[in-house]
Write a protein that holds these residues in place. Structure first.
Motif, PDB file in Angstrom:
ATOM      1  N   SER A 244       0.847  -1.196   0.000  1.00  0.00           N
ATOM      2  CA  SER A 244       0.000   0.000   0.000  1.00  0.00           C
ATOM      3  C   SER A 244       0.880   1.243   0.000  1.00  0.00           C
ATOM      4  N   CYS A 245       0.348   2.354  -0.486  1.00  0.00           N
ATOM      5  CA  CYS A 245       1.074   3.622  -0.529  1.00  0.00           C
ATOM      6  C   CYS A 245       0.093   4.747  -0.263  1.00  0.00           C
ATOM      7  N   GLU A 246       0.281   5.428   0.856  1.00  0.00           N
ATOM      8  CA  GLU A 246      -0.595   6.530   1.256  1.00  0.00           C
ATOM      9  C   GLU A 246       0.239   7.717   1.698  1.00  0.00           C
ATOM     10  N   VAL A 247      -0.408   8.867   1.851  1.00  0.00           N
ATOM     11  CA  VAL A 247       0.284  10.069   2.322  1.00  0.00           C
ATOM     12  C   VAL A 247       0.642   9.891   3.793  1.00  0.00           C
ATOM     13  N   ASP A 248       1.893  10.220   4.123  1.00  0.00           N
ATOM     14  CA  ASP A 248       2.338  10.141   5.510  1.00  0.00           C
ATOM     15  C   ASP A 248       1.662  11.259   6.313  1.00  0.00           C
ATOM     16  N   ARG A 249       0.881  10.899   7.309  1.00  0.00           N
ATOM     17  CA  ARG A 249       0.141  11.890   8.080  1.00  0.00           C
ATOM     18  C   ARG A 249       1.071  12.805   8.875  1.00  0.00           C
ATOM     19  N   GLU A 250       2.180  12.269   9.315  1.00  0.00           N
ATOM     20  CA  GLU A 250       3.119  13.077  10.089  1.00  0.00           C
ATOM     21  C   GLU A 250       3.974  13.959   9.193  1.00  0.00           C
ATOM     22  N   ASN A 251       4.262  13.484   7.985  1.00  0.00           N
ATOM     23  CA  ASN A 251       5.059  14.257   7.030  1.00  0.00           C
ATOM     24  C   ASN A 251       4.350  14.227   5.684  1.00  0.00           C
ATOM     25  N   PRO A 252       3.428  15.152   5.443  1.00  0.00           N
ATOM     26  CA  PRO A 252       2.599  15.127   4.234  1.00  0.00           C
ATOM     27  C   PRO A 252       3.360  15.225   2.929  1.00  0.00           C
ATOM     28  N   PHE A 253       4.616  15.634   2.960  1.00  0.00           N
ATOM     29  CA  PHE A 253       5.396  15.723   1.737  1.00  0.00           C
ATOM     30  C   PHE A 253       5.966  14.362   1.314  1.00  0.00           C
ATOM     31  N   PHE A 254       5.798  13.353   2.194  1.00  0.00           N
ATOM     32  CA  PHE A 254       6.370  12.033   1.923  1.00  0.00           C
ATOM     33  C   PHE A 254       5.269  10.966   1.889  1.00  0.00           C
ATOM     34  N   TRP A 255       5.648   9.825   1.294  1.00  0.00           N
ATOM     35  CA  TRP A 255       4.746   8.681   1.255  1.00  0.00           C
ATOM     36  C   TRP A 255       4.892   7.828   2.518  1.00  0.00           C
ATOM     37  N   ASP A 256       3.812   7.209   2.903  1.00  0.00           N
ATOM     38  CA  ASP A 256       3.840   6.161   3.931  1.00  0.00           C
ATOM     39  C   ASP A 256       3.607   4.846   3.188  1.00  0.00           C
ATOM     40  N   ILE A 257       4.706   4.132   2.947  1.00  0.00           N
ATOM     41  CA  ILE A 257       4.662   2.937   2.109  1.00  0.00           C
ATOM     42  C   ILE A 257       4.756   1.698   2.987  1.00  0.00           C
ATOM     43  N   ARG A 258       3.822   0.780   2.819  1.00  0.00           N
ATOM     44  CA  ARG A 258       3.846  -0.482   3.549  1.00  0.00           C
ATOM     45  C   ARG A 258       4.246  -1.598   2.581  1.00  0.00           C
ATOM     46  N   VAL A 259       5.112  -2.473   3.068  1.00  0.00           N
ATOM     47  CA  VAL A 259       5.610  -3.554   2.213  1.00  0.00           C
ATOM     48  C   VAL A 259       5.529  -4.881   2.953  1.00  0.00           C
ATOM     49  N   LYS A 260       5.592  -5.950   2.180  1.00  0.00           N
ATOM     50  CA  LYS A 260       5.585  -7.296   2.748  1.00  0.00           C
ATOM     51  C   LYS A 260       6.719  -8.099   2.135  1.00  0.00           C
ATOM     52  N   PRO A 261       7.455  -8.865   2.950  1.00  0.00           N
ATOM     53  CA  PRO A 261       8.566  -9.665   2.407  1.00  0.00           C
ATOM     54  C   PRO A 261       8.092 -10.621   1.325  1.00  0.00           C
ATOM     55  N   ILE A 262       8.982 -10.930   0.409  1.00  0.00           N
ATOM     56  CA  ILE A 262       8.643 -11.849  -0.663  1.00  0.00           C
ATOM     57  C   ILE A 262       8.543 -13.273  -0.138  1.00  0.00           C
TER      58      ILE A 262
END
Length: 281
Positions: A244-262
C-alpha cells in the motif's frame, strides 16, 4: 624284434595323424571345420563343463563347513548396517549436490560471480512475530554483524533469492539474524525505480514500512523493493513488494509505504550470508 615293430607303428600313427591334420587344415572347407567343432562341443559338453567347474573351483576354493545361526544373524545385521550407511551417504551426497546447484544458480546471476558467500542452515525457526532466526554459521566462518542474509530457494529467477534480513549477533559457530520485519531493523532501499530511495523499517508484525520518499515519485502497489548496493555486492537485491502507498500523516510531503517480504521465512531451511558485504551497526 617285437619292440621295434611297436615303435614303427607309433611312428606311422604319428605320420598319418600329421597328414590328416594338414588335410583338415588346408583341404577341408572352413564351414565343415566349424560344423565339426560344434559337433565336438555338443558331444563332449558335459565333460567340458565338469572340467571348467573343476578349474574354477581350484582357483577359488570354497570354505568348508557352514555358518551357525548366530553367525548368520551377525552377518545379516552387518549387512543391514552397511545398507543404512550407504543410504545415509547417498542422501548426504544428494543434499550437497542440491546445495551446490543452488549456489551455482545464484552465482550465475550478473554481479554475483565474485561475491563471498556462506551457505547456512536455519537451526531455530523464527518466533511467532517472525522477527529473528538463528543459523549454524558464525565468526569462524567469517560471518559478521551487519552482513546481508539472502534466502535460498526454488522460486523463479527474479524472486528466487531475496534479502530477508541482516546479521545482528555473532558467536563462534552460530549467528542471529534480524529479519527485515523486526521492529529494530533499518535498511536503505530503493522502490520500483532504483533511483527512488528511502529507509525500510520493520514493524514487528511480519511487515515493514518505507519512509523518506518524496511524493513526487509515483509508487504503486506491487512495486519491487531492493536493498541498496554494498561493498562486495554491487547489485541491488529484491527484498519485498509494496502492499500500500498513502500520504504520511506526520510528514505530508512524503509517502507512507507499507511492504511485505517476498519469502515466507517460516518455510525456509537454508540461507546465504553475503560475507563480503557488511554494514556497521
Amino acid at each position: 624284434m617285437r619292440r621295434k615293430k611297436i615303435n614303427l607303428s607309433r611312428g606311422m600313427l604319428f605320420t598319418w595323424g600329421t597328414l590328416l591334420g594338414l588335410v583338415f587344415l588346408f583341404a577341408v572347407p572352413q564351414r565343415v571345420c566349424n560344423r565339426l567343432q560344434l559337433t565336438y562341443a555338443g558331444v563332449f559338453r558335459w565333460p567340458l563343463a565338469m572340467g571348467r567347474s573343476a578349474t574354477l573351483a581350484a582357483r577359488h576354493p570354497v570354505p568348508t563347513g557352514s555358518a551357525s545361526s548366530k553367525e548368520y544373524e551377525q552377518l545379516l545385521s552387518n549387512h543391514r548396517q552397511l545398507q543404512n550407511k550407504m543410504a545415509n551417504l547417498q542422501a548426504a551426497l544428494q543434499d550437497v549436490q542440491q546445495r551446490n546447484e543452488q549456489l551455482a544458480k545464484l552465482r550465475g546471476k550478473p554481479g554475483w560471480e565474485n561475491v563471498e558467500l556462506r551457505q547456512a542452515r536455519i537451526i531455530a525457526m523464527p518466533d511467532a512475530a517472525q522477527t529473528q532466526l538463528f543459523i549454524n554459521r558464525g565468526s569462524e566462518d567469517n560471518v559478521a554483524k551487519g552482513q546481508l542474509v539472502v534466502s535460498l530457494g526454488d522460486r523463479d529467477e527474479i524472486e528466487g533469492s531475496c534479502v530477508i534480513g541482516t546479521v545482528s549477533d555473532v558467536a563462534a559457530g552460530t549467528a542471529k539474524i534480524h529479519l527485515i520485519t523486526d521492529q529494530g531493523s533499518r535498511i536503505f532501499v530503493s522502490v520500483g525505480n532504483v533511483n527512488v530511495r528511502g529507509i525500510m523499517e520493520g514493524r514487528g508484525d511480519g511487515t515493514a514500512r518505507i519512509t523518506m520518499i518524496n511524493r513526487e515519485h509515483a509508487i504503486s502497489k506491487g512495486d519491487p523493493v531492493y536493498t541498496e548496493k554494498q561493498a562486495g555486492l554491487d547489485v541491488p537485491v529484491i527484498t519485498a513488494r509494496v502492499t500500500s502507498c498513502e500520504v504520511d500523516r506526520e510528514n505530508p510531503f512524503f509517502w507512507d509505504i507499507r511492504v511485505k517480504p517476498i519469502y515466507d521465512v517460516a518455510a525456509l531451511s537454508e540461507v546465504v550470508v553475503v560475507a563480503s558485504a557488511s554494514r556497521p551497526q
